[in-house]
Design an enzyme around this catalytic site. Structure first.
Site, PDB file in Angstrom:
ATOM      1  N   HIS A 107      -9.420  -8.434  -4.122  1.00 20.16           N
ATOM      2  CA  HIS A 107      -8.826  -9.074  -2.785  1.00 20.16           C
ATOM      3  C   HIS A 107      -7.729  -8.657  -1.797  1.00 20.16           C
ATOM      4  O   HIS A 107      -8.077  -8.731  -0.699  1.00 20.16           O
ATOM      5  CB  HIS A 107      -8.589 -10.167  -3.619  1.00 20.16           C
ATOM      6  CG  HIS A 107      -8.255 -11.523  -2.286  1.00 20.16           C
ATOM      7  ND1 HIS A 107      -9.096 -12.395  -1.001  1.00 20.16           N
ATOM      8  CD2 HIS A 107      -6.835 -12.040  -2.507  1.00 20.16           C
ATOM      9  CE1 HIS A 107      -7.887 -12.972  -0.916  1.00 20.16           C
ATOM     10  NE2 HIS A 107      -6.457 -12.982  -1.147  1.00 20.16           N
ATOM     11  N   ASP A 126      -6.807   3.516  29.552  1.00 18.95           N
ATOM     12  CA  ASP A 126      -7.705   3.891  28.028  1.00 18.95           C
ATOM     13  C   ASP A 126      -6.534   4.082  27.436  1.00 18.95           C
ATOM     14  O   ASP A 126      -5.768   4.567  27.904  1.00 18.95           O
ATOM     15  CB  ASP A 126      -9.127   4.664  27.893  1.00 18.95           C
ATOM     16  CG  ASP A 126      -9.603   4.445  27.091  1.00 18.95           C
ATOM     17  OD1 ASP A 126      -9.160   4.044  26.271  1.00 18.95           O
ATOM     18  OD2 ASP A 126     -10.779   4.535  26.989  1.00 18.95           O
ATOM     19  N   TRP A 157      -2.674  -4.809  -7.241  1.00 17.97           N
ATOM     20  CA  TRP A 157      -3.005  -3.588  -5.861  1.00 17.97           C
ATOM     21  C   TRP A 157      -1.850  -3.045  -5.536  1.00 17.97           C
ATOM     22  O   TRP A 157      -1.796  -2.192  -4.763  1.00 17.97           O
ATOM     23  CB  TRP A 157      -3.901  -4.465  -4.192  1.00 17.97           C
ATOM     24  CG  TRP A 157      -2.031  -5.410  -3.931  1.00 17.97           C
ATOM     25  CD1 TRP A 157      -1.231  -6.366  -4.299  1.00 17.97           C
ATOM     26  CD2 TRP A 157      -1.219  -5.110  -2.813  1.00 17.97           C
ATOM     27  NE1 TRP A 157      -0.124  -6.728  -3.618  1.00 17.97           N
ATOM     28  CE2 TRP A 157       0.283  -5.532  -2.853  1.00 17.97           C
ATOM     29  CE3 TRP A 157      -0.882  -3.607  -2.270  1.00 17.97           C
ATOM     30  CZ2 TRP A 157       0.923  -5.209  -2.024  1.00 17.97           C
ATOM     31  CZ3 TRP A 157      -0.269  -3.759  -1.173  1.00 17.97           C
ATOM     32  CH2 TRP A 157       1.177  -4.157  -0.841  1.00 17.97           C
ATOM     33  N   SER A 182      -6.660   6.814   8.567  1.00 16.63           N
ATOM     34  CA  SER A 182      -6.842   5.695   9.607  1.00 16.63           C
ATOM     35  C   SER A 182      -5.667   5.820   9.857  1.00 16.63           C
ATOM     36  O   SER A 182      -5.365   5.053  12.136  1.00 16.63           O
ATOM     37  CB  SER A 182      -7.943   4.728   9.603  1.00 16.63           C
ATOM     38  OG  SER A 182      -8.280   3.622  10.322  1.00 16.63           O
ATOM     39  N   SER A 183      -4.461   4.470   9.736  1.00 16.76           N
ATOM     40  CA  SER A 183      -3.621   3.927  10.605  1.00 16.76           C
ATOM     41  C   SER A 183      -2.668   4.838  11.245  1.00 16.76           C
ATOM     42  O   SER A 183      -2.391   4.550  12.018  1.00 16.76           O
ATOM     43  CB  SER A 183      -3.411   3.141   9.494  1.00 16.76           C
ATOM     44  OG  SER A 183      -3.801   3.263   8.254  1.00 16.76           O
ATOM     45  N   HIS A 237       7.536  -2.616   1.055  1.00 19.12           N
ATOM     46  CA  HIS A 237       8.126  -3.684   1.712  1.00 19.12           C
ATOM     47  C   HIS A 237       7.757  -3.547   3.485  1.00 19.12           C
ATOM     48  O   HIS A 237       8.153  -3.933   4.505  1.00 19.12           O
ATOM     49  CB  HIS A 237       9.491  -3.633   1.734  1.00 19.12           C
ATOM     50  CG  HIS A 237      10.127  -5.310   2.015  1.00 19.12           C
ATOM     51  ND1 HIS A 237      10.113  -6.231   1.387  1.00 19.12           N
ATOM     52  CD2 HIS A 237      11.081  -5.460   3.245  1.00 19.12           C
ATOM     53  CE1 HIS A 237      10.220  -7.706   2.420  1.00 19.12           C
ATOM     54  NE2 HIS A 237      10.323  -6.841   3.155  1.00 19.12           N
ATOM     55  N   GLU A 265       5.380  -2.061   5.110  1.00 16.32           N
ATOM     56  CA  GLU A 265       3.982  -2.751   4.918  1.00 16.32           C
ATOM     57  C   GLU A 265       4.174  -4.818   5.135  1.00 16.32           C
ATOM     58  O   GLU A 265       3.318  -4.120   6.077  1.00 16.32           O
ATOM     59  CB  GLU A 265       3.857  -2.113   3.440  1.00 16.32           C
ATOM     60  CG  GLU A 265       1.876  -2.833   3.341  1.00 16.32           C
ATOM     61  CD  GLU A 265       1.360  -2.347   4.588  1.00 16.32           C
ATOM     62  OE1 GLU A 265       1.507  -1.092   5.406  1.00 16.32           O
ATOM     63  OE2 GLU A 265      -0.137  -2.776   5.259  1.00 16.32           O
ATOM     64  N   TYR A 288       6.014  -5.898   6.627  1.00 18.30           N
ATOM     65  CA  TYR A 288       6.721  -6.090   8.105  1.00 18.30           C
ATOM     66  C   TYR A 288       5.119  -5.763   9.029  1.00 18.30           C
ATOM     67  O   TYR A 288       5.532  -6.329  10.467  1.00 18.30           O
ATOM     68  CB  TYR A 288       7.864  -5.569   8.569  1.00 18.30           C
ATOM     69  CG  TYR A 288       9.125  -6.236   7.227  1.00 18.30           C
ATOM     70  CD1 TYR A 288       8.741  -8.186   7.797  1.00 18.30           C
ATOM     71  CD2 TYR A 288       9.672  -5.816   6.968  1.00 18.30           C
ATOM     72  CE1 TYR A 288       9.685  -9.164   6.985  1.00 18.30           C
ATOM     73  CE2 TYR A 288      10.571  -6.502   6.239  1.00 18.30           C
ATOM     74  CZ  TYR A 288      10.895  -7.966   6.461  1.00 18.30           C
ATOM     75  OH  TYR A 288      11.409  -8.634   5.599  1.00 18.30           O
ATOM     76  N   SER A 295       4.718 -14.960  20.593  1.00 27.76           N
ATOM     77  CA  SER A 295       5.468 -14.446  21.993  1.00 27.76           C
ATOM     78  C   SER A 295       4.326 -14.475  23.365  1.00 27.76           C
ATOM     79  O   SER A 295       5.315 -14.982  24.051  1.00 27.76           O
ATOM     80  CB  SER A 295       6.131 -13.025  21.969  1.00 27.76           C
ATOM     81  OG  SER A 295       7.327 -13.351  20.609  1.00 27.76           O
ATOM     82  N   HIS A 351      13.918  -5.727  -4.013  1.00 22.02           N
ATOM     83  CA  HIS A 351      13.983  -7.349  -4.744  1.00 22.02           C
ATOM     84  C   HIS A 351      12.481  -7.623  -4.609  1.00 22.02           C
ATOM     85  O   HIS A 351      12.471  -8.717  -5.270  1.00 22.02           O
ATOM     86  CB  HIS A 351      14.352  -8.070  -2.910  1.00 22.02           C
ATOM     87  CG  HIS A 351      13.273  -7.898  -1.776  1.00 22.02           C
ATOM     88  ND1 HIS A 351      13.347  -8.024  -0.668  1.00 22.02           N
ATOM     89  CD2 HIS A 351      12.400  -7.976  -1.583  1.00 22.02           C
ATOM     90  CE1 HIS A 351      13.160  -7.551   0.251  1.00 22.02           C
ATOM     91  NE2 HIS A 351      11.651  -7.956  -0.652  1.00 22.02           N
ATOM     92  N   HIS A 352      11.835  -6.604  -4.963  1.00 23.09           N
ATOM     93  CA  HIS A 352       9.981  -6.664  -5.109  1.00 23.09           C
ATOM     94  C   HIS A 352      10.444  -6.330  -7.096  1.00 23.09           C
ATOM     95  O   HIS A 352       9.661  -6.507  -7.857  1.00 23.09           O
ATOM     96  CB  HIS A 352       8.814  -6.010  -5.148  1.00 23.09           C
ATOM     97  CG  HIS A 352       8.871  -6.221  -3.916  1.00 23.09           C
ATOM     98  ND1 HIS A 352       7.951  -7.069  -3.066  1.00 23.09           N
ATOM     99  CD2 HIS A 352       9.513  -5.248  -2.639  1.00 23.09           C
ATOM    100  CE1 HIS A 352       7.973  -7.661  -1.818  1.00 23.09           C
ATOM    101  NE2 HIS A 352       9.236  -6.194  -1.219  1.00 23.09           N
ATOM    102  N   THR A 397      15.120 -12.757  12.571  1.00 21.48           N
ATOM    103  CA  THR A 397      13.539 -13.981  11.865  1.00 21.48           C
ATOM    104  C   THR A 397      14.638 -15.303  12.575  1.00 21.48           C
ATOM    105  O   THR A 397      13.416 -15.378  13.332  1.00 21.48           O
ATOM    106  CB  THR A 397      13.398 -13.408  10.541  1.00 21.48           C
ATOM    107  OG1 THR A 397      12.950 -12.645   9.762  1.00 21.48           O
ATOM    108  CG2 THR A 397      11.657 -14.060  10.380  1.00 21.48           C
ATOM    109  N   LYS A 424      14.593 -15.230  16.205  1.00 24.48           N
ATOM    110  CA  LYS A 424      13.091 -15.246  16.615  1.00 24.48           C
ATOM    111  C   LYS A 424      11.998 -16.669  16.921  1.00 24.48           C
ATOM    112  O   LYS A 424      11.669 -17.604  18.107  1.00 24.48           O
ATOM    113  CB  LYS A 424      12.012 -14.052  15.880  1.00 24.48           C
ATOM    114  CG  LYS A 424      12.224 -12.922  16.054  1.00 24.48           C
ATOM    115  CD  LYS A 424      11.025 -12.451  15.856  1.00 24.48           C
ATOM    116  CE  LYS A 424      11.151 -10.813  16.277  1.00 24.48           C
ATOM    117  NZ  LYS A 424      10.327 -10.594  17.459  1.00 24.48           N
ATOM    118  N   ARG A 442       0.980 -15.227 -12.459  1.00 26.38           N
ATOM    119  CA  ARG A 442       0.387 -15.267 -11.585  1.00 26.38           C
ATOM    120  C   ARG A 442      -1.368 -13.856 -12.108  1.00 26.38           C
ATOM    121  O   ARG A 442      -0.665 -13.388 -13.761  1.00 26.38           O
ATOM    122  CB  ARG A 442       0.830 -14.213 -10.525  1.00 26.38           C
ATOM    123  CG  ARG A 442       1.128 -13.507 -10.270  1.00 26.38           C
ATOM    124  CD  ARG A 442       2.358 -12.492  -8.746  1.00 26.38           C
ATOM    125  NE  ARG A 442       1.642 -12.332  -8.509  1.00 26.38           N
ATOM    126  CZ  ARG A 442       1.411 -11.101  -7.409  1.00 26.38           C
ATOM    127  NH1 ARG A 442       3.154 -10.536  -7.841  1.00 26.38           N
ATOM    128  NH2 ARG A 442       0.669 -10.294  -6.838  1.00 26.38           N
TER     129      ARG A 442
END
Lengths: 186, 524
Positions: free
Chosen positions: B76, B105, B141, B168-169, B252, B254, B256, B267, B301-302, B327, B330, B449
């Site tokens: 998932h 293009d 994951w 790809s990315s 981390h 990732e 963002y 925006s 922090h993870h 943040t 924003k 979890r």
């Protein structure tokens, strides 16, 4: 492709390659950081002459505890002969562990040390240790494993107890694979 | 690449049928492919979430065995992150960036084709692992060793598919940077670019910096498992904790990557429906850049509970809290944009407002998790699940939905059904909160979890969460219906679509011609 785009693509591809390398560079960086800070309890090996140069601090006592673990479900027993010792920093001591191969196959084991608290790790120095090499055991063999260590007198004053933990891993398959590779290379 | 003039002469002769889509190098076609691919993955990943929620509806083991449950949580996450949210944003970038900066293009159209067509293969490989001996990946994951190395035959396939997604990315990101830096219309300076373009430019740099690190990390897993290396194997002098550092150095930034483009979407939408220019444009740009920079120095922090000296915990705690400042800039800018605006509440605006409120809730629970001593209680509990689902579902996913409603009339030339859109918004909002809000409570009460069964005292809240999840999942079928309806026909949309819309894409006809700006517009 116009020249500006081409320049950008080449530069960005170089960044990608560099970052892939950086991922691998994190491995030695991590080990260096752990060694400097003593994080993860990584211990160091010193020559016996260097250890003999320490001035024993006879006024100070430090308790050293020994812990022995066997990694998940291996057919071994592994334990220290003496579970705790009171030692003077700067003096060389001997300790012994006993391991038995309970299986009917020959096995190769590797003990991996860790020291707690982390800040004591770089002050716990071994001149001789069974953990430096892989240990071969015949089926059913029991053997004593020696350790000679010294605690650096620069150990921070507030540390009164140092715990040395060993975990015994079965590396038979890896060791075999490596021997085969060396043989084919020869 | 053939010369531009030759390409122009032949551009009406593109193949038809399936070959049109396989061989296309057109940014609009590729954007459409990405968006439909993301939509399909949203439903596959969503079906897996519903397997999880069905199992958790009651305590005890009902429908699936624990191994399969764990592979559902793992798959998932991988599918939603790499298959749904990231391709959806890349699809939006493909459709919108050339139109927003006045380009015909993307800069690298053939690479663009390749970077999309890798994805279906990557996810076919990933999904096929569910049918392999030993089942799909079930170690989470985050792929922590040594657990993940106990995966059965699936492991090398999972790693290959992650490499393909990364490739790809990275190619998509290189393309976006090259386009934004080289193909802007005359007069479109960097500080005149729409914020969606800015946030994507910064996101693309993040992708280029961290996807290769993930590729390196999973390659180390592969060589540890099959080639006798000991990067993470303690018996050989390695350290499993090192994987966590490498992973979160990628992980981390990732998160963002998953949220910055949504800041750009919001925006764009808020000023349109508040009929006021965006408040604090340049502070928005600088805030995005600061968030991107800070994302590189907060990864541990993870890992507060993994073991770290006090100074490390303090550093990562304060650095993490610092992210709340840009943040906050924003969020306050969006609120200031709406202040005294002539607001209307069409569907895109409703989703944008939902985003601002619920993303902020997720941001606050993130601040709570940043507090190192408190994290020892929250770590690996459902509180964490509640936190990241609040920032990803009513955060990123709501922003994507808002973007689709906002630009769909431009893409298709037809208005969507506004009434159904509003119903979709309210159903989604009610059910998403019903799903994820109770998870805060069970998490604080100690429910861990990634477990298929749980203690009896968590039963009521879990039942609510499961009802919410099924409601949310079914509501998205309504979204599918609305999109298909708008693609097939409907009221004609005029060029500007929205009264307050600003930007070059609204100067084009709806739907826009196959090649957007053959002669570049001049931006004053």
């Amino acid at each position: 492709m116009n020249p500006a785009t081409r320049r950008h693509v080449i530069r960005l591809a170089l960044v990608v390659a560099a970052m892939f390398g950086f991922g691998y560079a994190l491995v030695p960086l991590y080990n260096v950081v752990c060694q400097i800070t003593g994080l993860n309890g990584k211990t160091t090996r010193v020559a016996s002459e260097e250890a003999a140069a320490f001035e024993p601090d006879l006024d100070r006592w430090v308790t050293v505890e020994f812990v022995a673990n066997v990694n998940a479900g291996l057919p071994w027993t592994f334990a220290p002969v003496v579970h705790r010792m009171k030692v003077h920093p700067g003096r060389l001591y001997d300790a012994r562990f006993v391991a038995t191969n309970l299986s009917t196959e020959p096995l190769i084991g590797q003990a991996v040390p860790s020291v707690a608290p982390g800040e004591a790790a770089k002050h716990f120095q071994k001149t001789e240790c069974f953990c430096f090499t892989r240990q071969r055991f015949a089926a059913g063999e029991t053997r004593e494993l020696p350790l000679r260590f010294v605690i650096d007198p620069r150990l921070p004053k507030h540390v009164k107890t140092v715990t040395l933990s060993y975990t015994f891993f079965d590396v038979t398959s890896t060791a075999k694979a490596e021997t085969e590779t060396t043989q084919t290379q020869n | 690449m053939s010369s531009a003039t030759a390409h122009e002469a032949h551009h009406e002769e593109h193949p038809s049928g399936i070959m049109r889509w396989i061989t296309t190098t057109n940014h609009k076609d590729i954007g459409t492919l990405y968006l439909w691919f993301a939509f399909i993955m949203l439903f596959i990943g969503g079906a897996m979430a519903l397997v999880i929620r069905a199992e958790l509806f009651q305590p005890g083991l009902q429908f699936v065995d624990p191994q399969f449950f764990n592979s559902m949580t793992t798959m998932h996450a991988l599918i939603m992150i790499f298959g749904a949210v990231m391709p959806a944003f890349t699809g939006l970038a493909n459709w919108l960036i050339p139109m927003m900066i006045g380009a015909p293009d993307m800069a690298l159209p053939r690479m663009n084709n390749w970077s999309f067509w890798i994805l279906p293969f990557a996810f076919t490989i990933l999904l096929s692992t569910l049918f392999m001996e030993g089942g799909g990946p079930a170690g989470g994951w985050t792929l922590y060793p040594p657990l993940t190395l106990q995966t059965g035959h699936a492991l090398p396939f999972v790693i290959l598919s992650i490499h393909m997604m990364g490739l790809s990315s990275i190619m998509g990101a290189i393309n976006i940077i090259a386009t934004v830096l080289n193909m802007r219309a005359p007069g479109m300076t960097l500080m005149k670019m729409p914020l969606f373009v800015w946030t994507w430019l910064i996101t693309a740099y993040l992708l280029i910096a961290v996807m290769p690190v993930l590729a390196g990390g999973v390659t180390m897993l592969l060589t540890d498992k099959f080639f006798g290396t000991s990067f993470f194997n303690a018996a050989g002098g390695g350290d499993p904790v090192m994987f966590q550092h490498i992973f979160w150095f990628f992980g981390h930034p990732e998160v963002y990557i998953l949220i910055l483009p949504s800041f750009g979407v919001i925006s764009s939408i808020v000023p349109t429906f508040a009929r006021k220019p965006l408040f604090g444009y340049s502070s928005m740009v600088y805030a995005t850049a600061s968030i991107a920079f800070l994302s590189f120095i907060v990864w541990a922090h993870h890992m507060f509970t993994v073991g770290m000296p006090l100074s490390g915990e303090l550093f990562f705690m304060f650095a993490t809290m610092l992210i709340a400042v840009p943040t906050g800039v924003k969020v306050f800018n969006w609120v200031a944009t709406m202040w005294k605006g002539a607001m209307t509440f069409e569907t895109p605006m409703l989703f944008a407002l939902g985003f601002i409120i619920m993303f902020t809730i997720g941001g606050f629970s993130g601040l709570m998790l940043a507090i190192a001593p408190a994290d020892f209680q929250y770590h690996d509990s459902y509180f964490v699940v509640a936190h990241f689902h609040y920032v990803l579902v009513p955060g990123s996913v709501f922003a994507i939905i808002a973007a689709v409603y906002y630009w769909l009339p431009k893409w298709t030339g037809h208005m969507y059904n506004e009434r159904l859109g509003k119903i979709h918004f309210w159903l989604s909002t009610i059910f998403v909160n019903l799903t994820f809000f109770p998870m805060h409570f069970v998490g604080l009460a100690g429910m861990p979890r990634r477990i298929p069964d749980y203690a009896l005292q968590f039963a009521d809240y879990n039942a609510l969460s499961s009802i919410g999840a099924f409601g949310f999942g079914l509501s998205q079928l309504l979204f599918l219906y609305i999109v298909i309806q708008a693609v097939r026909g409907g009221a004609k949309a005029d060029d500007k679509v929205w009264e307050g819309a600003q930007g070059l894409e609204w100067t084009l006809p709806s739907p826009p011609p196959y090649h957007s700006f053959s002669t570049p517009p001049v931006v004053k």
